[in-house]
Scaffold this motif. Structure first.
Motif, PDB file in Angstrom:
ATOM      1  N   LEU A   1       0.826  -1.211   0.000  1.00 30.64           N
ATOM      2  CA  LEU A   1       0.000   0.000   0.000  1.00 30.64           C
ATOM      3  C   LEU A   1       0.862   1.263   0.000  1.00 30.64           C
TER       4      LEU A   1
ATOM      5  N   LEU B   1      -4.469   6.853  -4.883  1.00 31.68           N
ATOM      6  CA  LEU B   1      -3.462   5.834  -5.173  1.00 31.68           C
ATOM      7  C   LEU B   1      -2.800   6.132  -6.506  1.00 31.68           C
TER       8      LEU B   1
ATOM      9  N   VAL C   1      -6.769  -1.717  -0.082  1.00 33.51           N
ATOM     10  CA  VAL C   1      -6.682  -1.063  -1.384  1.00 33.51           C
ATOM     11  C   VAL C   1      -8.082  -0.836  -1.954  1.00 33.51           C
TER      12      VAL C   1
END
Lengths: 537, 364
Positions: free
Chosen positions: A147, A259, A424
């Protein structure tokens, strides 16, 4: 949601409940009185106490040593990174008997520490703790690092531009984003070390026992199923409590994150501090992981007349007694086949569970989230014996079927898949999915277009874990593997169980091959990742 | 396709796989059933992890009887027996092989076997036939004995110990490593050997002497033999410093067989006055799906063909009088004239309390 529930109920809950019932209900009468009696025995209390504190200490030590490693793997770009990431995962597949051997060579009599400083750790709790760090380093590096690499470093930089100190920026921006995955990693390490079996048996000598070794002793040696059932229940509730606390801590922390592709966030170390950190991590990996594995490799070449390939050559020829019906090299193929099937099962079940868990948030679903982790914390002996008395009727008489092996292995793989993917998936901004829906995409299409590109990386990391777990699995495999198709780990154990130089040397050589097979498989998975994801962002 | 549909499809697929797998194991039986022949063609042998037989010998069985043997390994000896007790009535196979005299009473008392008098049993000496009701058939025997590192004793110009009493002598201080009887079967055998030798109330005194003489305890045979014992290949690499270890009388021939290159004489020897005899049995399982095949298999297990194959497969001695030992055993093995023995009923009764006494005596 339906598939994971059915899978879990059929291959975990039902066997465990049945075997516990068998132990606790004697001639139709429940033996609840045995709880108080068993739990008031001083030796049982000692076992409980030791189980808890060694697991906590192991988890703390692992986080302390592996978190800097996770940072280095996530943020730094250096040559051989993929290889090193594969190497730190190798301990995961190593048969614990071999690891015990390797550690004894370092911390035992005549070992490295003994020769340098006259220090011996065998039979002490330190040997157990260090071996736990060795085994679980990859859990932290992979779940947290996975992550971390995708967090946008510009958010932290923005905070610093606005006047925050480096520490404050990290604490207020990065730490909250990482917390769920750190907690997940800590939880998995805790569950693994709390149910540690072979490490404690080999390195702890006869002095230390955990709940897991005690359940084994009560079930297999004494055949006292009632005491075993009581201990299983204790283990069950303790693990359940840990999971509940964990879920409480994590729930509020999970937020949508921005992300990015990991390639964007990593760069070469700069400045003295970063280089020092980098060197420190490399050193700890070298000492804790490469060195013990190196001992096994060295021994696989050490013959009575100097170094040579004799043991490897012997692997291709049939055993002098004809015991192994196939050349030992064939065991590689058997191991890989089982591992692939187990990985596929784990990915399907875990992937569906993770998807269901992101979409719904009711209390029931959260409970299920915790349930899926239970197999990591519940005794393998209990599950194995439970399989025997439940899966004994067609169409589920699987006791003699090869599928039992990947099924049992997948049970351990599923929590990894869920745990790696969930942070995620939850980090994906819901508005992206909504936007897709507004534009007319079906839920399936929205998942494919929005979620999948972002989770592909996590999916591959999870696949790597599930694969490694099944490659190194021993307990279920030894039970089912046919004499003519043993796996690598089963063959190693059989070789070590017999006298003779050739057997010992071949066990070392096979273990070395197991390391290489694992590392190469993980490298291939990594390659898959970079090829597919390039150009996505 | 919606998520629900995908899930349903995956579930169907998953169940399909498991059902197929289940059928895979059954189809031989089904095929036999459909063709009108009710006799299944497969006979399943459940055993512990150490079971081995050469391919030719199993093929020979198929040729003689028409049955194919399927072997299911079920963990170590204790685990395998416990699993059979748990699945009593719905066993995993037809024949169980590998219950020894230390576990025999547990198996018999739980009724997992049905009586069957094997053909050719008259070739097996009566001393091995421990069950009068013929629920189990003796298949092999072996001796648990102290092994010594020949080189160590030659270098020190010291005679290796021969008897239990020798082990407690000052000359052998700090030399012996044993296995924990609670966790290892050679460890249990050695404890039972001392109890047989020194009596129910005498062995504790003997172990106090052993402890004072520096006996070391580890949890498994693998650790004792491959790490602590100075005479084995693993022990040499691990710088093992104990020249005496509890192992088997057959260990020296195996050291020769797996030497690289094979040595002319075994590097280790056996202290023949420290032995405890273990006998392993096979029995027809209660609820076997193929009792006919099971009976044929038990007959075969004591046939000359199988008995002569066994020594090099499992490193045990045959029990049939007409079975010859391989040259490896006659040349490098030893003959144990008077091993210690104990009745299974007594072992069942004393095992747990003795182990407990042993733990508080030796480990604490």
């Amino acid at each position: 949601m339906v598939v994971p529930v059915v899978f879990f109920a059929l291959f975990f809950a039902w066997p465990v409940v049945s075997i516990v019932e068998r132990g606790l209900r004697v001639d139709g009468a429940w033996q609840f009185g045995r709880f108080g009696e068993t739990l008031s025995r001083p030796e049982i209390l000692d076992v409980l106490w030791f189980t808890c504190w060694q697991a906590l200490a192991s988890t703390g030590l692992t986080l302390l040593i592996a978190l800097p490693g996770a940072y280095v793997f996530a943020r730094f770009d250096f040559r051989g990174k993929g290889l090193l990431r594969a190497v730190v995962t190798v301990p995961f597949v190593m048969p614990t008997v071999m690891v015990g051997t390797a550690f004894l060579a370092l911390v035992g009599r005549g070992g490295l520490l003994d020769e340098l400083w006259g220090l011996r750790l065998d039979g002490t709790v330190w040997a157990i703790l260090i071996a736990h760090v060795f085994f679980n380093y990859a859990v932290v590096v992979r779940t947290v690092g996975g992550l971390w690499a995708q967090l946008d470093p510009r958010q932290e930089e923005a905070a610093r531009v606005l006047g925050a100190s480096r520490w404050r920026a990290w604490r207020t921006v990065t730490l909250p984003a990482l917390a769920p995955s750190v907690a997940a990693a800590a939880l998995m390490v805790f569950l693994f070390t709390a149910s540690s079996f072979a490490v404690v048996q080999i390195l702890g000598g006869s002095t230390y026992s955990t709940l897991e070794t005690e359940i084994y002793r009560q079930t297999v040696v004494r055949f006292d199923l009632t005491t075993a059932a009581v201990l299983t229940m204790v283990q069950f509730f303790a693990v359940g409590a840990v999971l509940a606390v964990h879920a409480r801590i994590v729930r509020r922390r999970e937020t949508a994150l921005k992300l990015v592709a990991p390639e964007q966030t990593a760069r070469r170390p700069r400045g003295l501090g970063q280089w020092a950190l980098f060197a420190g991590v490399l050193l700890s990996v070298a000492l804790l992981i490469v060195l013990p594995l190196g001992v096994l490799v060295e021994r696989s070449f050490a013959t009575s007349h100097g170094y040579g390939l004799d043991y490897y050559r012997a692997l291709q020829t049939p055993d002098p007694s004809g015991t192994f019906l196939v050349p030992l090299l064939d065991t590689i193929g058997n191991s890989l086949r089982y591992a692939v099937v187990a990985t596929l099962i784990a990915l399907v079940i875990g992937g569906l569970a993770a998807a269901a868990l992101t979409r719904r948030a009711g209390r029931l679903v959260r409970g299920f989230d915790a349930l899926l982790m239970l197999p990591l914390g519940v005794s393998a002996v209990t599950v194995g014996f439970g399989f025997l008395i439940t899966l004994d009727e067609p169409p589920f008489d699987l006791r003699a079927s090869w599928i039992l092996v990947p099924l049992a292995q997948a049970l351990v793989g599923v929590p990894f898949v869920v745990r790696t993917m969930l942070p995620v998936l939850r980090a994906v901004d819901e508005r992206l999915r909504e936007a897709a829906a507004v534009l007319g995409a079906s839920p399936w299409r929205a998942w494919r277009e929005v979620d999948l590109p972002l989770v592909r990386r996590a999916l591959l990391i999870a696949a790597g874990f599930a694969f490694a777990v099944s490659l190194g699995e021993f307990g279920a495999t030894v039970f089912i593997a046919r004499p003519d198709s043993p796996t690598l780990t089963v063959a190693v154990a059989r070789l070590l169980g017999r006298p003779g130089e050739l057997n010992y040397g071949q066990a070392m050589a096979l273990s070395t091959i197991l390391m290489v097979v694992c590392a190469v498989s993980l490298l291939l998975l990594e390659r898959l990742r970079t090829e597919r994801t390039s150009g996505e962002f | 396709m919606s998520i629900k549909k995908a899930a349903a499809a995956a579930l169907v697929a998953a169940l399909g796989v498991t059902t197929l797998a289940a059928c895979g194991t059954e189809d031989v039986r089904d095929a036999a059933g459909k063709s009108g022949a009710p006799v299944p063609k497969t006979v399943t042998l459940v055993s512990h992890d150490s079971f081995n037989a050469s391919k030719e010998v199993l093929a020979e069985f198929t040729k003689q009887t028409g049955f194919t043997v399927k072997v299911l390994k079920s963990g170590d000896a204790g685990e395998a027996v416990n699993k059979e007790i748990l699945t009593k009535g719905s066993p995993q196979g037809d024949v169980f092989f590998g219950v020894d005299n230390t576990l025999l009473s547990r198996a018999l008392d739980n009724g997992i076997f049905v009586p069957y008098a094997a053909k050719g049993l008259d070739r097996v000496p009566a001393e091995y036939q421990l069950d009068k009701e013929e629920r189990v058939t003796p298949i092999d025997s072996g001796d648990i004995c102290v092994n010594y590192d020949k080189k160590y004793f030659a270098d020190k110009k010291l005679a290796p110990p021969v008897t239990f009493d020798d082990l407690a002598k000052p000359a052998y201080k700090n030399l012996l490593v044993v296995e924990n009887p609670e966790r290892s079967s050679p460890g249990l055998g050695f404890l039972l050997g001392t109890a047989a030798k020194f009596g129910d109330d005498g062995w504790q005194g003997y172990w106090s002497k052993l402890k004072a003489n520096g006996v070391k305890t580890v949890d498994s045979w693998e650790l004792a033999y491959n790490q602590e014992f100075s005479g084995s290949a693993g022990g040499k690499q691990a710088k093992g410093d104990r020249p005496l270890v509890v192992s088997y009388a057959s260990s020296p021939p195996v050291e020769v067989l797996y030497g690289e290159p094979q040595p002319k004489v075994a590097p280790t020897g056996v202290s023949t006055g420290t032995c405890f005899r273990q006998t392993e049995f096979a029995g027809l399982l209660n609820g076997a799906k193929n009792p006919e095949g099971g009976k044929a298999l038990i007959d075969f297990l004591i046939s000359k063909r199988f008995q002569e194959d066994m020594p090099l497969q499992m490193f045990v001695n045959p029990v049939a009088k007409d079975a010859a030992l391989p040259e490896l055993f006659t040349r490098h093995g030893v003959v144990v004239e008077k091993p210690e023995t104990m009745a299974p009923e007594k072992i069942a009764e004393k095992r747990d309390p003795w182990i407990q006494q042993w733990s508080s005596l030796v480990l604490k």
